[in-house]
Design an enzyme around this catalytic site. Sequence first.
Site, PDB file in Angstrom:
ATOM      1  N   ASP A   1      25.319  33.204  28.065  1.00 43.67           N
ATOM      2  CA  ASP A   1      24.611  32.396  29.051  1.00 43.67           C
ATOM      3  C   ASP A   1      24.197  33.302  30.201  1.00 43.67           C
ATOM      4  OD1 ASP A   1      23.644  30.627  30.895  1.00 43.67           O
ATOM      5  OD2 ASP A   1      25.488  29.450  31.068  1.00 43.67           O
TER       6      ASP A   1
ATOM      7  N   SER B   1       4.539  32.554  33.013  1.00 41.40           N
ATOM      8  CA  SER B   1       3.839  31.333  32.606  1.00 41.40           C
ATOM      9  C   SER B   1       2.568  31.219  33.419  1.00 41.40           C
ATOM     10  CB  SER B   1       4.727  30.108  32.868  1.00 41.40           C
ATOM     11  OG  SER B   1       4.014  28.903  32.687  1.00 41.40           O
TER      12      SER B   1
ATOM     13  N   TYR C   1      10.395  25.138  39.009  1.00 36.11           N
ATOM     14  CA  TYR C   1       9.954  25.929  37.856  1.00 36.11           C
ATOM     15  C   TYR C   1       8.744  26.776  38.221  1.00 36.11           C
ATOM     16  CZ  TYR C   1       8.317  26.934  33.096  1.00 36.11           C
ATOM     17  OH  TYR C   1       7.900  27.556  31.942  1.00 36.11           O
TER      18      TYR C   1
ATOM     19  N   LYS D   1       8.405  30.915  38.200  1.00 33.44           N
ATOM     20  CA  LYS D   1       7.438  31.656  37.390  1.00 33.44           C
ATOM     21  C   LYS D   1       6.512  32.499  38.263  1.00 33.44           C
ATOM     22  CE  LYS D   1       9.033  30.369  33.477  1.00 33.44           C
ATOM     23  NZ  LYS D   1       9.656  31.321  32.540  1.00 33.44           N
TER      24      LYS D   1
END
Length: 251
Positions: free
Chosen positions: A57, A137, A150, A154
């Site tokens: 992880d 992204s 998020y 990115k």
Amino acid sequence: MKPFSLAPSAALVTGSSKGIGHAIALGLHEAGARVVFHGNTARPDVLPAGCDFAQGDLSDPVAPAKLIAESLAAQPALDLLVCNAGSFFDNDFLEMDAARWDRTLNLNVRSVYFIVQAFARAMIERQRPGAVVIVSSTNGFQSEEGSTAYDTSKGALVMMTRTLAQALAPHRIRVNGMAPGLIRTPLTAPWIDAQPDKREHYHKKILLGRIGEPEDCAGATAFLLSPAAAYITGQVLVVDGGLTVGQIGKM
């Protein structure tokens, strides 16, 4: 020299037990690299015979250095790294709490920074050149509703690609980025399939007329790692079928 071949290199691809990372790892394997796959659960059954797998992880602060050490033990010739592991934990901005924010940034940003650091230290110690691809992204360039943490993570990866390219160029380590657009993955498929109107919208908005598949990301990544890209560093290659090119799309 075969400019598009990755032999005899070895590569670690984080988050490669499924989705985009899995397709990238398979693509590097097909291009001739010996690949260490990675996931945070047990080894999946779909890996090619003879490939190595490391579990961990990456949200754990000690995991990046541990993963590099394990990958080097499995593949001493390791000289390629793809930082793909990441996920989406957002809710509405006004409901966002520190725990979700930290979970997003710890996995999507902090782990990438320190796994590249561990990789670079290993390459420098061995006086070996290397190449890195950071998967960001199109959300790093364009915002999306309900995606504040998020999108922030990115965007950070886009700048991280550039600043690490500058930091590591003196050590003969290239750092580039690959920014996927809308790709059908285990994470995105449920809402793509549940919203046919939105799916049709994307078919019209994307210039190539379809939602991407994970395999669409593999060739771009292999290229950026290959000798064919030996004079490219600090760049982010967008792989989105033209999603971010036009403003409106077909009416």
